[in-house]
Write an enzyme that holds these catalytic residues in place. Structure first.
Site, short mmCIF file in Angstrom:
data_model
loop_
_atom_site.label_atom_id
_atom_site.label_comp_id
_atom_site.label_asym_id
_atom_site.label_seq_id
_atom_site.Cartn_x
_atom_site.Cartn_y
_atom_site.Cartn_z
CG HIS A 1 -6.79 -0.59 2.31
ND1 HIS A 1 -7.30 -1.01 1.24
CD2 HIS A 1 -5.96 -0.61 2.61
CE1 HIS A 1 -6.08 -1.19 0.68
NE2 HIS A 1 -5.20 -1.23 2.03
CB ALA A 2 -10.35 -1.98 -1.10
#
Length: 90
Positions: free
Chosen positions: A16-17
């Protein structure tokens, strides 16, 4: 010279980010073309949108491919980033 390696993703929340950003920045700084693949989909590892579009989860296997000088050393560094759990509480 081209080299590939299969790596199991260690971040407990996948790419994810935050872990994706760390990985993408390292791929950008490698100075050679790097791709990451999950299943049939291959993307430029230096593209945050491309990497996030793979939907990589914890425990997924991805294939890294590096084209250029020092491909093995670059693979070592990138593989270490992917196998590390960047979601661990500090």
């Amino acid at each position: 010279m081209s080299a590939s390696r299969t790596v199991t993703v260690g971040s407990s929340n996948g790419l994810h980010a935050r872990p994706a950003k760390i990985f993408v920045e390292a791929a950008q700084n490698a100075g050679v073309p790097v791709t990451i693949a999950k299943g049939e989909k291959t993307v430029n590892a230096a593209s945050i949108l491309g990497v996030m579009s793979l939907g990589v989860e914890h425990g997924d296997d991805v294939v890294l491919t590096v084209d250029g000088d020092n491909a093995e050393q670059t693979l070592d560094a990138l593989a270490e980033l992917l196998t590390t759990d960047h979601d661990e509480a500090n």
